[in-house]
Every structure is written in structure tokens, then in C-alpha cells.
Design an enzyme around this catalytic site. Structure first.
Site, PDB file in Angstrom:
ATOM      1  N   CYS A  24      -7.716 -10.114   0.979  1.00 54.95           N
ATOM      2  CA  CYS A  24      -6.464  -9.372   1.102  1.00 54.95           C
ATOM      3  C   CYS A  24      -5.262 -10.289   1.219  1.00 54.95           C
ATOM      4  CB  CYS A  24      -6.535  -8.433   2.305  1.00 54.95           C
ATOM      5  SG  CYS A  24      -6.948  -9.294   3.852  1.00 54.95           S
ATOM      6  N   HIS A  41      -5.787  -9.539   8.463  1.00 55.54           N
ATOM      7  CA  HIS A  41      -5.716  -8.757   7.226  1.00 55.54           C
ATOM      8  C   HIS A  41      -4.248  -8.430   7.007  1.00 55.54           C
ATOM      9  CE1 HIS A  41      -6.170  -5.463   4.331  1.00 55.54           C
ATOM     10  NE2 HIS A  41      -5.324  -4.788   5.099  1.00 55.54           N
TER      11      HIS A  41
END
Length: 626
Positions: free
Chosen positions: A103, A35
């Protein structure tokens, strides 16, 4: 001119588990499920439940594992702020996809905008690399059930050296990791929507950009020398936050424009006095007023929301019963007297000349202890399934029900849910076996066996991922046809207990559809226009079940079974999307006349059932009138 440093913060959503498990599961070393976020101008920007902003290192992901220098940007803060505002309509919660639009997609776009550089390829190419493994392909249906179909599906199917595809079965630990990763990737601070619902616009450009980017916008024109503005401002801010509270996406954006700073905005919108409020829907002004009038402000905001997100026609009806009962599935979680069940099973085994070896007997006894909660250890589901397969193959259909009674109780456990999520064909085989036997055996499947198979099918609904991925969706990997055929073939059974279990299964199918519609209604910017989970919203499947339920309802004389059938119909019908043919089908089958006949014949007598019948009539009429 000095620039602003741009940093890429990198986190591992698996908390180190990917590094430990990846080699054995996938045959490749994967150091993390990445992420990322962009840190610039003293703030951390990332994508999950929309575009979120926090102080660097204070997000729910904790501290970054790595910080990568992405270079320097020379863009002014105002330009970057306008860019982020313009992207809010692109990076919405509804569009998030763990594999395709996540993301890292956001971080890459932002980094390219700021510096012209892309984030490291080992981060952006990780989803495709993962899906090229048999293990990745085995998890793909579950990922697609959570986030929708992936564009990577057609380009990442792994194959063996001879060209055939291979498969790897995920274990319970890896399934748990998948759910944790998905939740962590998609989540954000609970109050993030409310926190982002108020923005400042310091010039005309940023104001117009926000008005174009959001479906519903309330603009508060104020000035530093306006005492009434200071009085109404906290009321305006709280009202906007309240309207967004508990929603996954921004429903209404509040913008504060100080005309003593944003001269061009005040001139463009001809602001002659403050406070002045203007309300925009899809970029078009729908109303305005001047003055610190709280009542008028409240009614104007509510009108804006009604215009932007009109309620489903069923929400305008006074329905008394449809939403009152729980939307939880009907489960058969009372496992009865296990000693008697096992004694009956051993009697049948002896009659049929079937001998259990030491390991098989130990597995059977261990299963009993698990159900009685005498064992803290977890049942080895692989051993249990081997025993179940062996005995189902050897026992005559009439002697299978004690074994199936134990199986339908065990399927309620978490371990069984994890196991059958990757071995769903085992359950489908049971459903198909009983139906095939019924077609070939002139005497038909015994009542007790039908009951246990139906109760086992009902108990599947305790595991949401399992049932929505493999038994109610139209994904290629789904076994929905097996469950549907089981349901249709038993709704008209002669025995009332079998019909009641079949009606329970029909009800459970309807709860899956209704739960998805309610979730879509709550979380989407527009209920009628959002994509939702198409796997569960399948009009042809719903029509097939509804037709069978209506046929059963026509002949049914038992009030409790009638109640369950009507509850099933009501849940399939409630909030049905525009274009659904369910209302027309029920009207064509004259459900009004059927319900009136049931009432006249005293089959429908209790108040809840009478009110449910009334609700169905109202919804059918509303659906037909649309």
C-alpha cells in the site's frame, strides 16, 4: 487556478501492538506497522486486493491515526482518473507483497504523480529497517511463504559484532500479529471487485486506456435517447458483476460509453445505432453486435471469458472422483487411552533406569490433562520440548513410541503449531533420528515407533503455515528433505499399518500442492500464467514422490492403501501446470497397465477406487497429448 488538497491517511495495521512489543522483540522502537492511502477529490485510494476506492475514513482499516498534508495538485480530475485506470494493471492483487510492493508503494507513486513529493521515509523504509533485526529475519520465511520471495532478503541480513548472524524466536503473540497484519494489509471490502467491475468512459482516451489495461473488456455503447438501452443496461451491469463475484481480481471489465457525451469514442468505433456491444481481449476486438438481445449478450460475455481465461485441459474432462473427496489432510487425532499410554511409558522409564524429576513429571501430567481438556491453561511448549528431547535421547528406539504417541496428539494443538513454526528443526530432528537409527541398527526401527513418527508427520498438516513453509517448500529454511526421506523409506515397509500411514503422508503432501493450484485458479487473472507459490509447485520434488508412490503401488495388495496412493497421484496430477513432467512419468511407468492389472487381480474393486483409476488414466492421456 485553485488546486485540490492531497492528504496521506496513515493507519497502524498492528493496532498498537508493534509499539508495545517492538523494543523487546527487535531492539528497536517501531511505533506502528504502517498502512497508507491517498485522499484526493473527495475519495480515498489505496492498494490491497487491487486498487480500491472508498469514502475517506470508511475503509475496513477504520479511522486514521494521522493525516499528513502532502500539498496541492492542479491536475484535472479526468487526468487523475485516467492515471488510476492505467495503474490497475500494475497494482493487481497477485503482485501484492507485504514488504516489497504494498500500500505504501502505491501511495508514494500516487503522491509523486499528484504533487511531485514522496511520502515520509520512515514509512517507506520500515520493511528494510524491520528486516535488519534478527527478529525480522526469523519472520522472513513465513512472510515469503505468504507473498513470495522478497528483494530485501540479500540486503538486510543482520549480524553481530563478530560478523555472525543472530536469531530471535518469535512467540505465539508475535506470530498471531504477523497473520493479522498480513490479512488486514491484503484484504479489502468483500464486494470490492464487483463494485469496480463497471466503469464509465466519457471520452475516447479513457475508453482506449481501459481496453489496453484489462485482459477482458465488454463495452456497452448507449445514448440518452435510446429506450432499449435503458432496458438492457441493468442486465448488462448485473451480468458483469456476477462474472466477477467471488473472484479476488477483476476478470472482466464492463464499460458504459454514452455516445451523446463521448462523441470521439462513437466516431472512432463507428457506432451507427445503440445499443451496440463490443468485446475486447488484450486490446483486440473479438466480437460485436447491436441490439438489446440478452441471450446474445450472455453468450458473447461467456465467449470473451473463455477466450481470456481458457480452462485447464483437465477441466474439460468428466472426472468422477478427483474433486469429490475432501482436500483436507488425513490426521491421526484419536489419542487413544492415555492412561495406558502413560503407564507403558513409565514402565519403559523404569526398565531403562530413567528418573523424572518433579518438574518433568509435572510437565508430562500437564500434557495429559491438556489432551483430556482438563486444563484451561496453555501447555508450556518449551518445557514439553525439553522433556521430549531428554527422553528421546535416553530411551532406546523400541521404547520411544508411547512418548511419540503423546507428541503426535499434542502437535494438533494451536500452541504446538505456533511453537514448531519457529522451532521446526525439532520435528525434523525426530524424523532424521528414526531414519538414522534404522540405517545403523541391524534390527531396524520398531513398527510402533515408525507408526508414531509417520502419524506425527501427518498431523503437522493441521498447521498450514508450518507445513507449507518448512516441510513442503524449497525455501532455504525448509526441512522438506527430512519429510521426503521419511516418506520414501516407509512406503515399502513390510507392515501394512506402516505403509498405510506412509500413504497418508504422501496424500497430505499432494493436498498442499492441489490446494495451491485451486487457490491460484480461483484468484488469478490467468491460471496458466500466474506466478502462484513456487515453493509448493516444484516438479522435481513431485517427481521424486510420484516415483516412490508408483514403486509402492506396483507391489501393494491392500485396497485401502492402494486407494490412498491413487488419491495422492490424482491430486499431484490434477491441474498440473504446463511443462510438468508428471504425466509423461506416469505414462512411461505404464500406469494404465498397472491399473488394469490391479483391477484384474481384484485389488481394485470398490466403485470409488475404480472411478479414481479411470480419472487418472484420462488425466495422463490429456497431459501426454498436450
Amino acid at each position: 487556478m485553485s488546486g485540490e488538497p492531497v492528504k496521506l491517511y496513515v493507519y497502524d495495521l498492528s493496532q498498537g501492538m508493534a509499539k508495545q512489543m517492538s523494543l523487546s522483540l527487535t531492539g528497536k522502537q517501531i511505533d506502528g506497522i504502517w498502512h497508507t492511502s491517498i485522499v484526493v477529490y473527495g475519495q480515498e485510494f489505496y492498494f490491497g486486493q487491487g486498487i480500491l476506492v472508498d469514502k475517506p475514513g470508511t475503509t475496513h482499516h477504520g479511522q486514521p491515526l494521522d493525516i499528513i498534508d502532502m500539498g496541492t495538485t492542479f491536475l484535472p480530475l479526468e487526468v487523475f482518473t485516467e492515471y488510476i485506470d492505467s495503474q490497475r494493471s500494475v497494482y493487481t492483487a497477485e503482485k501484492y507483497h507485504l514488504l516489497d510492493f504494498n500500500c505504501n508503494t502505491f501511495s508514494n507513486d500516487v503522491c509523486q504523480f499528484l504533487t511531485g513529493s514522496s511520502i515520509p521515509s520512515h514509512i517507506t523504509e520500515l520493511p528494510a529497517e524491520f528486516l535488519r533485526t534478527p527478529f525480522g529475519q526469523s519472520l522472513l520465511p513465513m512472510i515469503e511463504n505468504m507473498f513470495g520471495k522478497s528483494t530485501l532478503r540479500s540486503t538486510t541480513m543482520p549480524s553481530t559484532s563478530n560478523g555472525s548472524t543472530s536469531a530471535t524466536t518469535p512467540n505465539a503473540q508475535s506470530l498471531s500479529m504477523l497473520q493479522d497484519v498480513s490479512s488486514s494489509a491484503f484484504s479489502g471490502a468483500p464486494s470490492s471487485v464487483a463494485q469496480q467491475s463497471i466503469q464509465q468512459a466519457n471520452n475516447l482516451s479513457s475508453l482506449q486506456q481501459a481496453i489496453k489495461s484489462y485482459t477482458a473488456v465488454a463495452v456497452f455503447f448507449t445514448s440518452a435517447t435510446c429506450p432499449p438501452c435503458r432496458v438492457i443496461k441493468p442486465e448488462f451491469e448485473q451480468m458483469i458483476k456476477d462474472k466477477n463475484q467471488g473472484t479476488a481480481s477483476l476478470h472482466v471489465l464492463g464499460i458504459i460509453v454514452d455516445t451523446s457525451i463521448a462523441f470521439d469514442a462513437g466516431a472512432k468505433y463507428q457506432i451507427r445505432s445503440t445499443p451496440t456491444f463490443m468485446f475486447f481481449h488484450k486490446g483486440e476486438k473479438i466480437s460485436e453486435f447491436s441490439g438489446a438481445n440478452y441471450s446474445e449478450l450472455k453468450s458473447s460475455v461467456e465467449l470473451l471469458l473463455f477466450t481470456a481465461y481458457p480452462p485447464h485441459p483437465h477441466r474439460t474432462l468428466h472426472l468422477r472422483q478427483v474433486c469429490k473427496p475432501s482436500n483436507q489432510p488425513i490426521l491421526y487425532n484419536n489419542f487413544g487411552k492415555l492412561d495406558m499410554i502413560l503407564e507403558k511409558l513409565h514402565t519403559y522409564l523404569k526398565e531403562d533406569g530413567i528418573h523424572l524429576d518433579e518438574h518433568q513429571l509435572a510437565t508430562l501430567n500437564f500434557a495429559k490433562d491438556v489432551l483430556l481438556k482438563k486444563q484451561e491453561e496453555i501447555l508450556d511448549m518449551e518445557q514439553w520440548q525439553r522433556l521430549l528431547d531428554t527422553l528421546i535421547d535416553k530411551l532406546p528406539m523400541a521404547h520411544q513410541f508411547p512418548l511419540l504417541d503423546i507428541a503426535r496428539s499434542l502437535i494438533l494443538t494451536k500452541e504446538a503449531g505456533n511453537y514448531y513454526t519457529t522451532n521446526c528443526h525439532k520435528i525434523a530432528h525426530l524424523m532424521d533420528t528414526v531414519q538414522n537409527d534404522n540405517e545403523t541398527d541391524g534390527s531396524g526401527t520398531p513398527k510402533a515407533t515408525w507408526l508414531m513418527i509417520l502419524r506425527l508427520a501427518c498431523n503437522l498438516f493441521t498447521h498450514q503455515v508450518l507445513v507449507t513453509t518448512y516441510f513442503t517448500s524449497h525455501l532455504a529454511s525448509s526441512h522438506r528433505s527430512s519429510l521426503t526421506q521419511l516418506l520414501v523409506s516407509t512406503l515399502l515397509a513390510q507392515d501394512a499399518q506402516v505403509r498405510q500411514a506412509a500413504a497418508s503422508l504422501a496424500f497430505n503432501c499432494s493436498t498442499v500442492v492441489m490446494a495451491e493450484r485451486l487457490r491460484k485458479e480461483e484468484n488469478s487473472d490467468s491460471f496458466t500464467g500466474s506466478a502462484g507459490m513456487a515453493e509448493q509447485e516444484d516438479d522435481d520434488w513431485q517427481v521424486e514422490i510420484m516415483s516412490a508412490v508408483m514403486d509402492a503401488l506396483t507391489k501393494e495388495t491392500d485396497q485401502e492403501i492402494t486407494h490412498r496412493l491413487l488419491a495422492c497421484i490424482s491430486k499431484f496430477l490434477f491441474l498440473s501446470p504446463q511443462g510438468s513432467s508428471l504425466g509423461d512419468l506416469l505414462s512411461a511407468l505404464d500406469i494404465r497397465g498397472l491399473l488394469d492389472e490391479k483391477k484384474t487381480n481384484s485389488i481394485i474393486t470398490s466403485t470409488p477406487v475404480l472411478e479414481l483409476a479411470r480419472d487418472i488414466k484420462l488425466m495422463v492421456d490429456k497431459s501426454v497429448d498436450q
